[in-house]
Design an enzyme around this catalytic site. Structure first.
Site, short mmCIF file in Angstrom:
data_model
loop_
_atom_site.label_atom_id
_atom_site.label_comp_id
_atom_site.label_asym_id
_atom_site.label_seq_id
_atom_site.Cartn_x
_atom_site.Cartn_y
_atom_site.Cartn_z
CB SER A 11 36.81 27.50 38.42
OG SER A 11 36.21 26.46 39.18
CE1 TYR A 33 33.45 31.25 41.07
CE2 TYR A 33 33.27 28.96 40.37
CZ TYR A 33 34.00 29.99 40.95
OH TYR A 33 35.28 29.75 41.41
N1 LIG Z 1 38.36 27.87 46.60
C1 LIG Z 1 38.02 27.13 45.57
O1 LIG Z 1 37.57 25.99 45.72
C2 LIG Z 1 38.19 27.66 44.18
C3 LIG Z 1 38.06 26.77 43.13
C4 LIG Z 1 38.21 27.23 41.82
C5 LIG Z 1 38.48 28.56 41.58
N2 LIG Z 1 38.58 29.41 42.62
C6 LIG Z 1 38.86 30.81 42.30
O2 LIG Z 1 40.04 31.22 42.96
C7 LIG Z 1 40.00 32.63 43.15
C8 LIG Z 1 40.33 32.93 44.60
O3 LIG Z 1 39.30 32.38 45.42
P1 LIG Z 1 39.55 31.86 46.91
O4 LIG Z 1 39.08 30.49 46.98
O5 LIG Z 1 40.91 32.23 47.32
O6 LIG Z 1 38.44 32.75 47.65
P2 LIG Z 1 38.54 33.82 48.80
O7 LIG Z 1 37.14 34.26 49.04
O8 LIG Z 1 39.34 33.29 49.93
O9 LIG Z 1 39.37 35.01 48.11
C9 LIG Z 1 38.83 35.80 47.11
C10 LIG Z 1 39.34 37.22 47.32
O10 LIG Z 1 38.85 38.03 46.24
C11 LIG Z 1 38.45 39.25 46.79
N3 LIG Z 1 37.45 39.88 45.94
C12 LIG Z 1 36.20 39.43 45.68
N4 LIG Z 1 35.57 40.31 44.89
C13 LIG Z 1 36.43 41.32 44.65
C14 LIG Z 1 36.34 42.51 43.92
N5 LIG Z 1 35.22 42.85 43.26
N6 LIG Z 1 37.42 43.32 43.88
C15 LIG Z 1 38.54 43.00 44.55
N7 LIG Z 1 38.67 41.91 45.28
C16 LIG Z 1 37.63 41.06 45.32
C17 LIG Z 1 37.90 38.92 48.15
O11 LIG Z 1 37.86 40.07 49.01
C18 LIG Z 1 38.85 37.85 48.62
O12 LIG Z 1 39.93 38.38 49.36
C19 LIG Z 1 38.61 33.09 42.73
O13 LIG Z 1 38.67 33.62 41.43
C20 LIG Z 1 37.82 31.80 42.74
O14 LIG Z 1 36.72 31.85 41.87
C21 LIG Z 1 38.44 29.00 43.92
#
Ligand SMILES: NC(=O)c1ccc[n+]([C@@H]2O[C@H](COP(=O)([O-])OP(=O)(O)OC[C@H]3O[C@@H](n4cnc5c(N)ncnc54)[C@H](O)[C@@H]3O)[C@@H](O)[C@H]2O)c1
Length: 263
Positions: A158, A171
Site C-alpha cells: 500500500s 495496517y
Molecule cells: N482499496 C484501497 O484503497 C487499497 C489501497 C492500498 C492497498 N490495498 C490493499 O489491496 C488489497 C485488496 O484490497 P481491496 O481494496 O481489493 O479490498 P476488498 O475488501 O475489496 O478485498 C479484499 C479481499 O480479501 C479477502 N480477505 C480478507 N481477509 C482474508 C483472509 N484472512 N483470508 C482470505 N481472504 C481474505 C476479503 O474477503 C476480500 O475479498 C488488500 O491487501 C489491501 O490492503 C487496498
C-alpha cells in the site's frame, strides 16, 4: 518462444473482491487459461468465477476458500493448485483487511494481531508456500524468446507502507513490512530466477474503502491526480510485473497512487 503472454498458472488471494477480483479477471482477459482464485468469502469467489466464465468459458478456474492467516489453509491452497494445474507461475497476494480506525492506545492486541496476521503474516505464509513450488519448476517459454523466470510473485502492499495516515497503526506497519519482505525475498530468490515485487496502491475504489470514503477524502485531495484509482488500474500493474515484459524488475515497490507519495 510463444507469443502468449501468460501461458502458465495464475494464483490470486483476495480474489473475491476489489483488486484481487480485477487481477483474476485480467489474467483471463490477457489469455491465461489456468487460474486459481482464493478468498475467505465463498460468495465473492463464485462471483469472480462467474465474471470470468461469462466472457471466457474455456478458462479453467479453481476456487479455494481459505483464511490466509492459517498456515494449513495456505498449504491446502497450494496443494490444490498444483494437483489441478501442475505448477504456479504468477502469484498475486492481495488478501487484506483495513481494521478499525483507532490510535495505538485504543487498539486491542487481538485487533492488532488480526490485522497483522492477515496483512503481513498471511502474505508471508502465502508467498512462502508459493516459493516452495516455484523453486522446483522449470521456467516457461516467454512471449519474445528471452530467458523466462521460474515464477513471479506480486504482493499487494500500500502507499501506507511508505507514508502513514492517522488511526491505522497496525495496517500501515503491516504494509511497510510487506515492502520489506518483498525486498528480502527478491534478494534471496534471484539465484532461483524467481522475481518478487509489490504494488503500493493509493486510494482505490473497492469495497474496502467505500465504507470509509470519508476518511479517504483528504488523501484523494493530496494526490496530484485528485481522484481515487480503479481496481483495474492496479490489476494492470500487477499483470505487467507478472509478465515476461518485466523480467528485469526485481524487488520493486511500484507505487500506483495518482502521485500521493510525491506530494
Ligand atoms: N482499496 C484501497 O484503497 C487499497 C489501497 C492500498 C492497498 N490495498 C490493499 O489491496 C488489497 C485488496 O484490497 P481491496 O481494496 O481489493 O479490498 P476488498 O475488501 O475489496 O478485498 C479484499 C479481499 O480479501 C479477502 N480477505 C480478507 N481477509 C482474508 C483472509 N484472512 N483470508 C482470505 N481472504 C481474505 C476479503 O474477503 C476480500 O475479498 C488488500 O491487501 C489491501 O490492503 C487496498
Amino acid at each position: 518462444m510463444t507469443h502468449e503472454m501468460f501461458p502458465g498458472v495464475a494464483l490470486i488471494t483476495g480474489a473475491g473482491s476489489g483488486i484481487g477480483q480485477a487481477v483474476s479477471c485480467s489474467f483471463a482477459k490477457e489469455g491465461c487459461k489456468r487460474i486459481s482464485i482464493a478468498d475467505r468469502n465463498e460468495k465473492g469467489l463464485q462471483d469472480t468465477e462467474r465474471i470470468i466464465k461469462s466472457e471466457f468459458p474455456d478458462v479453467d478456474v479453481l476456487q479455494y476458500t481459505l483464511d490466509v492467516s492459517q498456515e494449513d489453509d495456505v498449504a491446502g491452497l497450494l496443494k490444490a493448485t498444483i494437483d489441478r494445474f501442475g505448477r504456479v507461475d504468477y502469484a498475486c497476494n492481495a488478501a487484506g483487511v483495513l481494521g478499525p480506525d483507532k490510535r495505538s492506545h485504543e487498539l486491542s492486541s487481538k485487533e492488532f494481531d488480526q490485522i497483522v496476521g492477515i496483512d503481513y503474516r498471511g502474505c508471508w505464509l502465502t508467498s512462502r508456500e508459493e516459493l516452495k513450488y516455484m523453486v522446483n519448476q522449470e521456467p516457461l517459454p516467454t512471449h519474445d524468446g528471452r530467458q523466462g523466470n521460474r515464477g513471479s510473485i506480486v504482493n499487494i502492499a500500500s502507499q501506507l507502507g511508505i507514508v502513514s495516515r492517522p488511526t491505522a497503526p497496525a495496517y500501515c506497519s503491516a504494509k511497510a513490512a510487506v515492502i520489506g519482505l518483498t525486498k528480502s525475498d527478491a534478494i534471496d530468490y534471484s539465484k532461483d530466477n524467481i522475481r518478487i515485487n509489490c504494488v503500493c496502491p493509493g486510494v482505490i475504489e473497492t469495497p474496502m474503502v467505500t465504507e470509509v470514503m470519508e476518511y479517504m477524502k483528504p488523501a484523494i485531495d493530496i494526490a496530484p491526480l485528485k481522484r481515487p484509482g480503479t481496481a483495474q488500474e492496479v490489476a494492470d500493474c500487477v499483470l505487467f510485473l507478472c509478465s515476461s515484459k518485466a523480467t528485469f524488475v526485481q524487488g520493486s515497490a511500484l507505487v500506483v497512487d495518482g502521485g500521493y507519495v510525491i506530494n
